[in-house]
Design a protein around this motif. Structure first.
Motif, mmCIF file in Angstrom:
data_model
loop_
_atom_site.group_PDB
_atom_site.id
_atom_site.type_symbol
_atom_site.label_atom_id
_atom_site.label_comp_id
_atom_site.label_asym_id
_atom_site.label_seq_id
_atom_site.Cartn_x
_atom_site.Cartn_y
_atom_site.Cartn_z
ATOM 1 N N THR A 146 0.812 -1.126 -0.051
ATOM 2 C CA THR A 146 -0.142 0.160 -0.076
ATOM 3 C C THR A 146 0.897 1.015 -0.120
ATOM 4 O O THR A 146 2.087 1.430 0.605
ATOM 5 C CB THR A 146 -0.831 0.043 1.193
ATOM 6 N N MET A 147 0.668 1.986 -0.817
ATOM 7 C CA MET A 147 1.311 3.390 -1.018
ATOM 8 C C MET A 147 0.459 4.669 -0.266
ATOM 9 O O MET A 147 -0.655 4.800 -0.393
ATOM 10 C CB MET A 147 1.407 4.084 -2.551
ATOM 11 N N THR A 148 1.054 5.013 0.788
ATOM 12 C CA THR A 148 0.498 6.146 1.652
ATOM 13 C C THR A 148 1.596 7.532 1.811
ATOM 14 O O THR A 148 2.742 7.359 1.189
ATOM 15 C CB THR A 148 0.154 5.813 3.121
ATOM 16 N N ALA A 149 1.227 8.638 2.213
ATOM 17 C CA ALA A 149 2.027 9.705 2.491
ATOM 18 C C ALA A 149 3.107 9.463 3.272
ATOM 19 O O ALA A 149 4.278 9.914 3.215
ATOM 20 C CB ALA A 149 1.083 10.970 2.929
ATOM 21 N N GLN A 150 2.927 8.332 4.207
ATOM 22 C CA GLN A 150 3.834 8.029 5.126
ATOM 23 C C GLN A 150 4.947 7.333 4.516
ATOM 24 O O GLN A 150 6.061 7.032 5.293
ATOM 25 C CB GLN A 150 3.231 7.228 6.458
ATOM 26 N N GLY A 151 4.799 6.590 3.392
ATOM 27 C CA GLY A 151 5.701 5.665 2.973
ATOM 28 C C GLY A 151 5.072 4.548 2.471
ATOM 29 O O GLY A 151 3.890 4.390 2.263
ATOM 30 N N LEU A 152 5.814 3.467 1.814
ATOM 31 C CA LEU A 152 5.285 2.225 1.250
ATOM 32 C C LEU A 152 5.023 1.221 2.568
ATOM 33 O O LEU A 152 5.907 0.783 3.198
ATOM 34 C CB LEU A 152 6.418 1.770 0.463
ATOM 35 N N GLY A 153 3.811 0.811 2.638
ATOM 36 C CA GLY A 153 3.511 -0.228 3.512
ATOM 37 C C GLY A 153 3.634 -1.626 3.024
ATOM 38 O O GLY A 153 3.016 -1.918 1.867
ATOM 39 N N VAL A 154 4.453 -2.421 3.772
ATOM 40 C CA VAL A 154 4.570 -4.006 3.392
ATOM 41 C C VAL A 154 3.673 -4.831 4.371
ATOM 42 O O VAL A 154 4.153 -4.662 5.472
ATOM 43 C CB VAL A 154 5.728 -4.290 3.245
ATOM 44 N N ARG A 155 2.776 -5.488 3.791
ATOM 45 C CA ARG A 155 2.142 -6.358 4.836
ATOM 46 C C ARG A 155 2.204 -7.935 4.285
ATOM 47 O O ARG A 155 1.981 -8.040 3.083
ATOM 48 C CB ARG A 155 0.586 -5.867 4.839
ATOM 49 N N LEU A 156 2.681 -8.846 5.050
ATOM 50 C CA LEU A 156 2.922 -10.118 4.788
ATOM 51 C C LEU A 156 1.727 -10.859 5.509
ATOM 52 O O LEU A 156 1.593 -10.815 6.632
ATOM 53 C CB LEU A 156 4.184 -10.610 5.143
ATOM 54 N N LEU A 176 14.053 -5.762 -1.792
ATOM 55 C CA LEU A 176 13.504 -4.492 -2.453
ATOM 56 C C LEU A 176 14.406 -4.057 -3.522
ATOM 57 O O LEU A 176 15.545 -4.007 -3.334
ATOM 58 C CB LEU A 176 13.455 -3.367 -1.367
ATOM 59 N N ARG A 177 13.753 -4.090 -4.814
ATOM 60 C CA ARG A 177 14.749 -3.866 -6.069
ATOM 61 C C ARG A 177 14.524 -2.423 -6.409
ATOM 62 O O ARG A 177 13.410 -1.926 -6.586
ATOM 63 C CB ARG A 177 14.482 -4.895 -7.069
ATOM 64 N N GLY A 203 7.993 9.286 -6.481
ATOM 65 C CA GLY A 203 8.047 9.259 -7.927
ATOM 66 C C GLY A 203 8.737 8.167 -8.763
ATOM 67 O O GLY A 203 9.193 8.121 -9.895
ATOM 68 N N THR A 204 9.373 7.213 -7.948
ATOM 69 C CA THR A 204 10.140 6.234 -8.449
ATOM 70 C C THR A 204 9.606 4.487 -8.239
ATOM 71 O O THR A 204 8.861 4.487 -7.202
ATOM 72 C CB THR A 204 11.453 6.176 -7.631
ATOM 73 N N GLU A 205 9.863 3.835 -9.238
ATOM 74 C CA GLU A 205 9.122 2.780 -8.982
ATOM 75 C C GLU A 205 10.080 1.550 -8.344
ATOM 76 O O GLU A 205 11.309 1.661 -8.732
ATOM 77 C CB GLU A 205 9.004 1.807 -10.507
ATOM 78 N N TYR A 206 9.661 0.839 -7.459
ATOM 79 C CA TYR A 206 10.059 0.048 -6.828
ATOM 80 C C TYR A 206 9.596 -1.626 -6.834
ATOM 81 O O TYR A 206 8.347 -1.675 -6.977
ATOM 82 C CB TYR A 206 10.357 0.066 -5.333
ATOM 83 N N CYS A 207 10.248 -2.740 -7.039
ATOM 84 C CA CYS A 207 9.930 -3.884 -7.113
ATOM 85 C C CYS A 207 10.221 -4.686 -5.986
ATOM 86 O O CYS A 207 11.240 -4.705 -5.369
ATOM 87 C CB CYS A 207 10.157 -4.511 -8.282
ATOM 88 N N PRO A 225 6.383 -13.613 -6.364
ATOM 89 C CA PRO A 225 6.587 -12.990 -7.637
ATOM 90 C C PRO A 225 6.795 -11.514 -7.371
ATOM 91 O O PRO A 225 6.292 -11.237 -6.207
ATOM 92 C CB PRO A 225 5.257 -13.312 -8.602
ATOM 93 N N SER A 226 7.601 -10.938 -8.303
ATOM 94 C CA SER A 226 7.604 -9.391 -7.698
ATOM 95 C C SER A 226 6.428 -8.626 -7.897
ATOM 96 O O SER A 226 5.497 -8.725 -8.854
ATOM 97 C CB SER A 226 8.737 -8.991 -8.831
ATOM 98 N N LEU A 227 6.173 -7.731 -7.053
ATOM 99 C CA LEU A 227 5.196 -6.849 -7.124
ATOM 100 C C LEU A 227 5.622 -5.363 -7.290
ATOM 101 O O LEU A 227 6.681 -4.960 -6.545
ATOM 102 C CB LEU A 227 4.477 -6.768 -5.876
ATOM 103 N N CYS A 228 5.578 -4.590 -8.247
ATOM 104 C CA CYS A 228 5.988 -3.163 -8.524
ATOM 105 C C CYS A 228 5.102 -2.033 -8.268
ATOM 106 O O CYS A 228 3.742 -2.349 -8.516
ATOM 107 C CB CYS A 228 6.463 -3.351 -9.988
ATOM 108 N N ILE A 229 5.555 -1.266 -7.578
ATOM 109 C CA ILE A 229 4.764 0.009 -7.325
ATOM 110 C C ILE A 229 5.706 1.244 -7.331
ATOM 111 O O ILE A 229 6.912 1.366 -7.049
ATOM 112 C CB ILE A 229 4.006 -0.105 -5.782
#
Length: 247
Positions: A146-156, A176-177, A203-207, A225-229
């Motif tokens: 999930t992408m928020t103003a606080q940063g990229l949230g990663v939930r497993l 993180l690539r 404004g940068t893509e990460y996978c 599998p890779s998820l890109c955002i």
């Protein structure tokens, strides 16, 4: 009298005639025989285990209609035990999860083939020694971003409860690539915690990919599998670029 002895039960000619009659009646070729006259054994007996679901599998020795019977035992025991529900079956697998549930033990399984047409059975085909703890493959976690103003949230979401129960030290790893191809490895002591990456560039893509790791053994699942955002453009620069020089 000579002819009667020639065709007496147990003689080679009697066996050959019986086989030919069986072919004429059934329309099917007889099962392949070994040099000793018994059925060929099932091939490639093996355990396939994922998340402690321990399935014993094998391959048919030929195209004939055969049935199979399975036994199991604990390493070191002399007594073989029949598997209920896996006697005289036509399937090429048998679920042994219930009888191999102690992850500390080592096990063997074996299978033989039988033919009603030939009134014969094969020799046993034996598996390699199997350890649920060491040999089971662990499924990767489910990865949500999930992408928020606080940063990229990663939930497993961790693997099934059985894996978590048997491996209380189950950890997770996030890969993180960057757009440059460089990859960061982030170790998490718990798969249940949500990770917030607040240092990424706007404004940068990460996978991202994720793995489960049995911490004390270094055993890991395959990665997801890779998820890109792409990070938000309007987020504050301090959230995504802490290394950038001050204006």
């Amino acid at each position: 009298m000579a002819l009667c002895g020639f065709l007496s039960p147990g003689s080679r000619v009697y066996t050959a005639v019986s086989l030919m009659l069986g072919v004429l009646v059934s329309g099917n070729p007889p099962s392949r025989l070994t040099a000793q006259g018994s059925l060929a054994s099932p091939m490639d007996p093996r355990f396939d285990s994922v998340d402690y679901k321990n399935v014993f599998r094998w391959s048919a020795p030929n195209n004939a209609t055969l049935t199979y019977s399975v036994q199991w035992k604990i390493y070191g025991d002399s007594q073989w035990v029949q598997v209920k529900g896996c006697q005289g079956i036509q399937s090429l697998q048998c679920d042994l999860s219930r009888v191999t549930s102690d992850s500390r033990e080592w096990y063997y399984a074996r299978v033989h083939a039988s033919s009603t047409l030939l009134a014969s059975r094969s020799a046993w085909a034996l598996s390699r020694r199997f350890s649920p703890s060491w040999d089971t493959k662990i499924s990767p976690p489910t990865l949500n971003l999930t992408m928020t103003a606080q940063g990229l949230g990663v939930r497993l979401i961790p693997p099934p409860a059985l894996v978590r129960k048997l491996h209380k030290k189950l950890c997770c790893r996030v890969l993180l690539r960057h757009s440059s191809g460089e990859e960061d490895r982030i170790e998490m002591k718990s798969c249940k915690k949500e990770l917030v990456l607040d240092y990424l560039r706007a404004g940068t893509e990460y996978c991202l990919r994720a793995q489960c790791v049995v911490c004390l053994r270094g055993k890991s699942s395959a990665p997801t599998p890779s998820l890109c955002i792409t990070t938000l453009q309007h987020a504050a620069a301090s959230l995504f670029s802490p290394s950038d020089p001050d204006p």
